[in-house]
Design a protein around this motif. Structure first.
Motif, PDB file in Angstrom:
ATOM      1  N   ASP A  93       0.949  -1.066   0.021  1.00 40.15           N
ATOM      2  CA  ASP A  93       0.069   0.112   0.066  1.00 40.15           C
ATOM      3  C   ASP A  93       0.672   1.263  -0.081  1.00 40.15           C
ATOM      4  O   ASP A  93       1.956   1.252   0.372  1.00 40.15           O
ATOM      5  CB  ASP A  93      -0.804  -0.011   1.193  1.00 40.15           C
ATOM      6  CG  ASP A  93      -2.181   0.892   0.994  1.00 40.15           C
ATOM      7  OD1 ASP A  93      -2.304   1.484  -0.112  1.00 40.15           O
ATOM      8  OD2 ASP A  93      -2.999   1.063   2.054  1.00 40.15           O
ATOM      9  N   TRP A  95       1.047   5.644   1.003  1.00 43.26           N
ATOM     10  CA  TRP A  95       0.213   6.717   1.695  1.00 43.26           C
ATOM     11  C   TRP A  95       1.165   7.785   1.897  1.00 43.26           C
ATOM     12  O   TRP A  95       2.280   7.912   1.451  1.00 43.26           O
ATOM     13  CB  TRP A  95      -0.263   6.258   3.016  1.00 43.26           C
ATOM     14  CG  TRP A  95       0.777   5.914   3.851  1.00 43.26           C
ATOM     15  CD1 TRP A  95       1.666   6.605   5.097  1.00 43.26           C
ATOM     16  CD2 TRP A  95       1.547   4.372   4.133  1.00 43.26           C
ATOM     17  NE1 TRP A  95       2.489   6.094   5.637  1.00 43.26           N
ATOM     18  CE2 TRP A  95       2.505   4.642   4.931  1.00 43.26           C
ATOM     19  CE3 TRP A  95       1.321   3.361   3.553  1.00 43.26           C
ATOM     20  CZ2 TRP A  95       3.387   3.598   5.237  1.00 43.26           C
ATOM     21  CZ3 TRP A  95       2.075   2.368   3.515  1.00 43.26           C
ATOM     22  CH2 TRP A  95       3.103   2.413   4.868  1.00 43.26           C
ATOM     23  N   ASP A  96       0.467   9.002   2.096  1.00 40.40           N
ATOM     24  CA  ASP A  96       1.441  10.162   2.314  1.00 40.40           C
ATOM     25  C   ASP A  96       1.991  10.205   3.907  1.00 40.40           C
ATOM     26  O   ASP A  96       1.290   9.773   4.501  1.00 40.40           O
ATOM     27  CB  ASP A  96       0.208  11.350   2.406  1.00 40.40           C
ATOM     28  CG  ASP A  96      -0.115  11.668   0.926  1.00 40.40           C
ATOM     29  OD1 ASP A  96       0.537  11.236  -0.016  1.00 40.40           O
ATOM     30  OD2 ASP A  96      -1.141  12.302   0.701  1.00 40.40           O
ATOM     31  N   THR A 121       5.280  10.539  -0.489  1.00 42.02           N
ATOM     32  CA  THR A 121       4.453   9.612  -0.528  1.00 42.02           C
ATOM     33  C   THR A 121       5.554   8.251  -0.557  1.00 42.02           C
ATOM     34  O   THR A 121       6.239   8.146  -1.037  1.00 42.02           O
ATOM     35  CB  THR A 121       3.869   9.316  -1.874  1.00 42.02           C
ATOM     36  OG1 THR A 121       2.511  10.517  -1.813  1.00 42.02           O
ATOM     37  CG2 THR A 121       2.792   8.008  -1.974  1.00 42.02           C
ATOM     38  N   GLU A 142       1.636   9.371  -5.391  1.00 43.40           N
ATOM     39  CA  GLU A 142       1.592   7.922  -5.810  1.00 43.40           C
ATOM     40  C   GLU A 142       1.505   7.597  -7.260  1.00 43.40           C
ATOM     41  O   GLU A 142       0.782   8.580  -7.950  1.00 43.40           O
ATOM     42  CB  GLU A 142       0.345   7.360  -4.997  1.00 43.40           C
ATOM     43  CG  GLU A 142       0.414   5.614  -5.262  1.00 43.40           C
ATOM     44  CD  GLU A 142      -0.573   4.998  -4.163  1.00 43.40           C
ATOM     45  OE1 GLU A 142      -0.652   3.780  -3.902  1.00 43.40           O
ATOM     46  OE2 GLU A 142      -1.380   5.984  -3.302  1.00 43.40           O
ATOM     47  N   TYR A 176      -5.573   0.690  -6.965  1.00 39.98           N
ATOM     48  CA  TYR A 176      -5.065   1.702  -7.526  1.00 39.98           C
ATOM     49  C   TYR A 176      -4.517   1.585  -8.843  1.00 39.98           C
ATOM     50  O   TYR A 176      -3.498   0.467  -8.998  1.00 39.98           O
ATOM     51  CB  TYR A 176      -4.107   2.392  -6.444  1.00 39.98           C
ATOM     52  CG  TYR A 176      -3.351   3.631  -7.250  1.00 39.98           C
ATOM     53  CD1 TYR A 176      -3.807   4.845  -7.138  1.00 39.98           C
ATOM     54  CD2 TYR A 176      -2.103   3.552  -7.769  1.00 39.98           C
ATOM     55  CE1 TYR A 176      -3.304   5.908  -7.829  1.00 39.98           C
ATOM     56  CE2 TYR A 176      -1.271   4.647  -8.344  1.00 39.98           C
ATOM     57  CZ  TYR A 176      -2.032   5.867  -8.273  1.00 39.98           C
ATOM     58  OH  TYR A 176      -1.115   6.858  -8.571  1.00 39.98           O
TER      59      TYR A 176
END
Length: 184
Positions: A93, A95-96, A121, A142, A176
Motif C-alpha cells: 500500500d 500513503w502520504d 508518498t 503515488e 489503484y
C-alpha cells in the motif's frame, strides 16, 4: 424428562425470545406457562429459558437487537490470520507520510514561493508473517512507477536475503491503477 419436547413448544419459546420487547427469562416463563396451562403442557422455569436462549441465540438475535447488530456481531465475518510461513503473502500500500518538508518553486512570474505543507508518498511492501518490510519506495506522489519501484526493491531485497530473487505466492493491493499495473 425434558419439559419442552414438541416443535410447538420450542416454536413458542423461540417466538417469545425473539420479541422486540427483549423479554427477560421470567417474563418469557410467565407467558409460556399461561399458554401451557391452556394447552396442557408442563410448566417450565427460568433455567429452561436460559438454556434455550443460549441454544437459539442466532435465531432470536435479530428480533431482539435488529438486523444491523445481527450483521455486525453474529453473521460470518471475514477473519484473517497471519500466513503460516514467510514469503507466502505480501501486502502492499501507499500513503502520504506525515513528515512535512518545505519546497521552494519559481512561479510563472519569476517569483520564488516556498510552501511548508508538502508530504512525500511512501509505498511499502510488507510480509505479514513477521511484519517485515520487504521493499519500499518514496516519491512525491503515488504513481504506477512508484509502485513498480517498490516491487523492484522488494525483489532486490529477497536476492540480498536469499541469494536469488523470489516472489510471494500472493500479493494483496488496493485497486489503484489496477488495469495499468496488471502486467506488472
Amino acid at each position: 424428562a425434558a419439559k419442552v419436547k414438541d416443535d410447538e413448544q420450542l416454536a413458542l419459546i423461540e417466538v417469545l425470545l425473539g420479541k422486540h420487547q427483549n423479554l427477560n427469562n421470567e417474563q418469557v416463563v410467565r407467558h409460556y406457562n399461561d399458554v401451557a396451562g391452556v394447552i396442557g403442557w408442563k410448566p417450565i422455569d427460568a433455567g429452561v429459558i436460559a438454556n434455550k436462549r443460549k441454544e437459539l441465540d442466532l435465531y432470536v438475535f435479530a428480533g431482539q437487537h435488529g438486523e444491523t447488530d445481527l450483521m455486525h456481531e453474529k453473521h460470518m465475518q471475514i477473519k484473517r490470520s497471519k500466513p503460516s510461513a514467510s514469503m507466502l503473502f505480501w501486502s502492499m500500500d501507499g500513503w502520504d507520510a506525515e513528515l512535512l518538508y518545505q519546497k521552494t518553486i519559481i512561479d510563472k512570474d519569476g517569483h520564488s514561493k516556498t510552501t511548508y505543507h508538502n508530504r512525500l508518498t511512501v509505498v511499502m511492501i510488507l510480509d505479514p508473517y513477521n511484519n517485515y518490510i520487504v521493499g519500499y519506495s518514496i516519491g512525491t506522489k503515488e504513481s504506477p512507477e512508484l509502485i513498480r519501484q517498490a516491487l523492484k526493491n522488494a525483489l532486490k531485497h529477497t536476492e540480498e536475503l536469499f541469494g536469488n530473487k523470489y516472489k510471494p505466492y500472493q500479493l494483496q493491493t488496493d485497486h489503484y491503477q489496477i488495469k495499468n499495473l496488471q502486467p506488472t
